[in-house]
Design a protein around this motif. Structure first.
Motif, PDB file in Angstrom:
ATOM      1  N   GLU A  48       0.802  -1.025   0.001  1.00 43.03           N
ATOM      2  CA  GLU A  48      -0.086  -0.166  -0.027  1.00 43.03           C
ATOM      3  C   GLU A  48       0.854   1.192   0.082  1.00 43.03           C
ATOM      4  OE1 GLU A  48      -0.824  -2.309   2.201  1.00 43.03           O
ATOM      5  OE2 GLU A  48      -2.280  -3.442   1.178  1.00 43.03           O
ATOM      6  N   THR A  49       1.723   1.223   0.667  1.00 42.22           N
ATOM      7  CA  THR A  49       2.674   2.483   0.897  1.00 42.22           C
ATOM      8  C   THR A  49       4.070   2.640   0.474  1.00 42.22           C
ATOM      9  OG1 THR A  49       3.638   1.751   3.070  1.00 42.22           O
ATOM     10  CG2 THR A  49       1.455   2.828   3.140  1.00 42.22           C
ATOM     11  N   GLY A  50       4.681   1.260  -0.221  1.00 41.69           N
ATOM     12  CA  GLY A  50       5.825   1.389  -0.663  1.00 41.69           C
ATOM     13  C   GLY A  50       7.173   1.146   0.300  1.00 41.69           C
ATOM     14  N   LEU A  51       6.793   1.375   1.463  1.00 41.99           N
ATOM     15  CA  LEU A  51       7.738   1.131   2.693  1.00 41.99           C
ATOM     16  C   LEU A  51       8.606  -0.104   2.385  1.00 41.99           C
ATOM     17  CD1 LEU A  51       9.120   2.685   4.984  1.00 41.99           C
ATOM     18  CD2 LEU A  51       7.371   1.273   6.585  1.00 41.99           C
ATOM     19  N   VAL A  52       9.951  -0.281   2.471  1.00 43.59           N
ATOM     20  CA  VAL A  52      10.581  -1.156   2.412  1.00 43.59           C
ATOM     21  C   VAL A  52      11.233  -1.503   3.619  1.00 43.59           C
ATOM     22  CG1 VAL A  52      12.581  -2.475   1.269  1.00 43.59           C
ATOM     23  CG2 VAL A  52      10.947  -1.031   0.207  1.00 43.59           C
ATOM     24  N   VAL A  53      11.300  -2.681   4.167  1.00 39.67           N
ATOM     25  CA  VAL A  53      12.116  -3.116   5.523  1.00 39.67           C
ATOM     26  C   VAL A  53      13.081  -4.282   5.113  1.00 39.67           C
ATOM     27  CG1 VAL A  53      11.998  -4.119   7.612  1.00 39.67           C
ATOM     28  CG2 VAL A  53      10.213  -2.563   6.984  1.00 39.67           C
TER      29      VAL A  53
ATOM     30  N   GLY B 216      13.158   1.522   5.408  1.00 41.29           N
ATOM     31  CA  GLY B 216      13.175   2.498   4.394  1.00 41.29           C
ATOM     32  C   GLY B 216      14.275   1.871   3.500  1.00 41.29           C
ATOM     33  N   PRO B 217      14.452   2.370   2.049  1.00 42.29           N
ATOM     34  CA  PRO B 217      13.596   3.604   1.755  1.00 42.29           C
ATOM     35  C   PRO B 217      12.139   3.285   1.273  1.00 42.29           C
ATOM     36  CG  PRO B 217      14.662   2.466  -0.011  1.00 42.29           C
ATOM     37  CD  PRO B 217      14.998   1.586   1.082  1.00 42.29           C
ATOM     38  N   ARG B 218      11.496   4.242   0.849  1.00 43.86           N
ATOM     39  CA  ARG B 218      10.099   3.916   0.150  1.00 43.86           C
ATOM     40  C   ARG B 218      10.109   3.809  -1.220  1.00 43.86           C
ATOM     41  NH1 ARG B 218       5.740   4.998   2.924  1.00 43.86           N
ATOM     42  NH2 ARG B 218       6.821   6.009   4.873  1.00 43.86           N
ATOM     43  N   ILE B 219       9.294   2.880  -1.990  1.00 42.10           N
ATOM     44  CA  ILE B 219       9.573   2.739  -3.390  1.00 42.10           C
ATOM     45  C   ILE B 219       8.181   3.006  -3.729  1.00 42.10           C
ATOM     46  CG2 ILE B 219       9.977   1.507  -5.386  1.00 42.10           C
ATOM     47  CD1 ILE B 219      12.171   0.011  -3.643  1.00 42.10           C
ATOM     48  N   LEU B 220       7.789   4.021  -4.426  1.00 37.85           N
ATOM     49  CA  LEU B 220       6.305   4.370  -4.976  1.00 37.85           C
ATOM     50  C   LEU B 220       6.188   4.028  -6.197  1.00 37.85           C
ATOM     51  CD1 LEU B 220       6.104   7.953  -3.208  1.00 37.85           C
ATOM     52  CD2 LEU B 220       5.059   5.651  -2.355  1.00 37.85           C
ATOM     53  N   LYS B 221       4.962   4.030  -6.863  1.00 37.89           N
ATOM     54  CA  LYS B 221       4.854   3.449  -8.202  1.00 37.89           C
ATOM     55  C   LYS B 221       4.518   4.773  -8.846  1.00 37.89           C
ATOM     56  CE  LYS B 221       4.539  -1.074  -7.684  1.00 37.89           C
ATOM     57  NZ  LYS B 221       5.492  -1.872  -8.470  1.00 37.89           N
ATOM     58  N   LYS B 222       4.924   4.684 -10.329  1.00 38.58           N
ATOM     59  CA  LYS B 222       4.586   5.818 -11.254  1.00 38.58           C
ATOM     60  C   LYS B 222       3.066   5.402 -11.766  1.00 38.58           C
ATOM     61  CE  LYS B 222       9.323   6.153 -13.045  1.00 38.58           C
ATOM     62  NZ  LYS B 222       9.937   6.019 -14.453  1.00 38.58           N
ATOM     63  N   GLN B 223       2.599   6.319 -12.562  1.00 35.25           N
ATOM     64  CA  GLN B 223       1.147   6.122 -12.905  1.00 35.25           C
ATOM     65  C   GLN B 223       1.145   5.038 -13.881  1.00 35.25           C
ATOM     66  OE1 GLN B 223       0.003   9.845 -14.577  1.00 35.25           O
ATOM     67  NE2 GLN B 223      -1.172  10.573 -12.771  1.00 35.25           N
ATOM     68  N   ASP B 224       2.186   4.689 -14.779  1.00 41.53           N
ATOM     69  CA  ASP B 224       2.168   3.567 -15.638  1.00 41.53           C
ATOM     70  C   ASP B 224       2.541   2.131 -14.844  1.00 41.53           C
ATOM     71  OD1 ASP B 224       4.971   3.272 -14.909  1.00 41.53           O
ATOM     72  OD2 ASP B 224       5.586   4.028 -16.900  1.00 41.53           O
TER      73      ASP B 224
ATOM     74  N   ARG C 109       9.286   3.882  -8.974  1.00 43.57           N
ATOM     75  CA  ARG C 109       9.594   5.299  -8.979  1.00 43.57           C
ATOM     76  C   ARG C 109      11.253   4.813  -8.445  1.00 43.57           C
ATOM     77  NH1 ARG C 109       6.118   9.584  -6.534  1.00 43.57           N
ATOM     78  NH2 ARG C 109       8.099  10.377  -5.850  1.00 43.57           N
ATOM     79  N   ALA C 110      11.996   5.828  -8.552  1.00 43.37           N
ATOM     80  CA  ALA C 110      13.489   5.997  -7.725  1.00 43.37           C
ATOM     81  C   ALA C 110      13.014   5.818  -6.324  1.00 43.37           C
ATOM     82  CB  ALA C 110      14.221   7.219  -8.103  1.00 43.37           C
ATOM     83  N   PRO C 111      13.904   5.003  -5.513  1.00 41.77           N
ATOM     84  CA  PRO C 111      13.857   5.078  -4.124  1.00 41.77           C
ATOM     85  C   PRO C 111      13.851   6.427  -3.406  1.00 41.77           C
ATOM     86  CG  PRO C 111      15.267   3.270  -4.730  1.00 41.77           C
ATOM     87  CD  PRO C 111      14.817   4.147  -5.836  1.00 41.77           C
TER      88      PRO C 111
END
Length: 84
Positions: A18-23, A38-46, A50-52
């Protein structure tokens, strides 16, 4: 002694969908295994990653996910700390 990225290992990784948080559980050379949030890896619209980015402040969703994952993370870290 300078940091050598070749000696830095990720032993186990979890990612909150849901949030892209990485452990991760990491180990440098023969040192003690440790947990990194961390880091957090979010998604692009496609839909691609995205970059961490830094994890930053944690949301309630992050905390609830970490709480649910804590026993698994603890057990994995405990297993890695036991002598071979």
């Amino acid at each position: 002694m300078a940091f050598d990225p070749n000696k830095d290992k990720v032993l186990k990784k979890w990612k909150c969908p849901e949030t892209g948080l990485v452990v991760t559980i990491n180990q440098y050379d023969q040192g003690e295994a440790k947990v990194q949030i961390g880091p957090r890896i979010l998604k692009k619209q496609d839909g691609s990653d995205r970059a961490p980015t830094k994890a930053g402040r944690l949301t309630i969703e992050d905390i609830l996910w970490l709480y649910d994952m804590m026993d698994e993370i603890k057990d994995e870290l405990t297993d890695l700390q036991r002598p071979a």
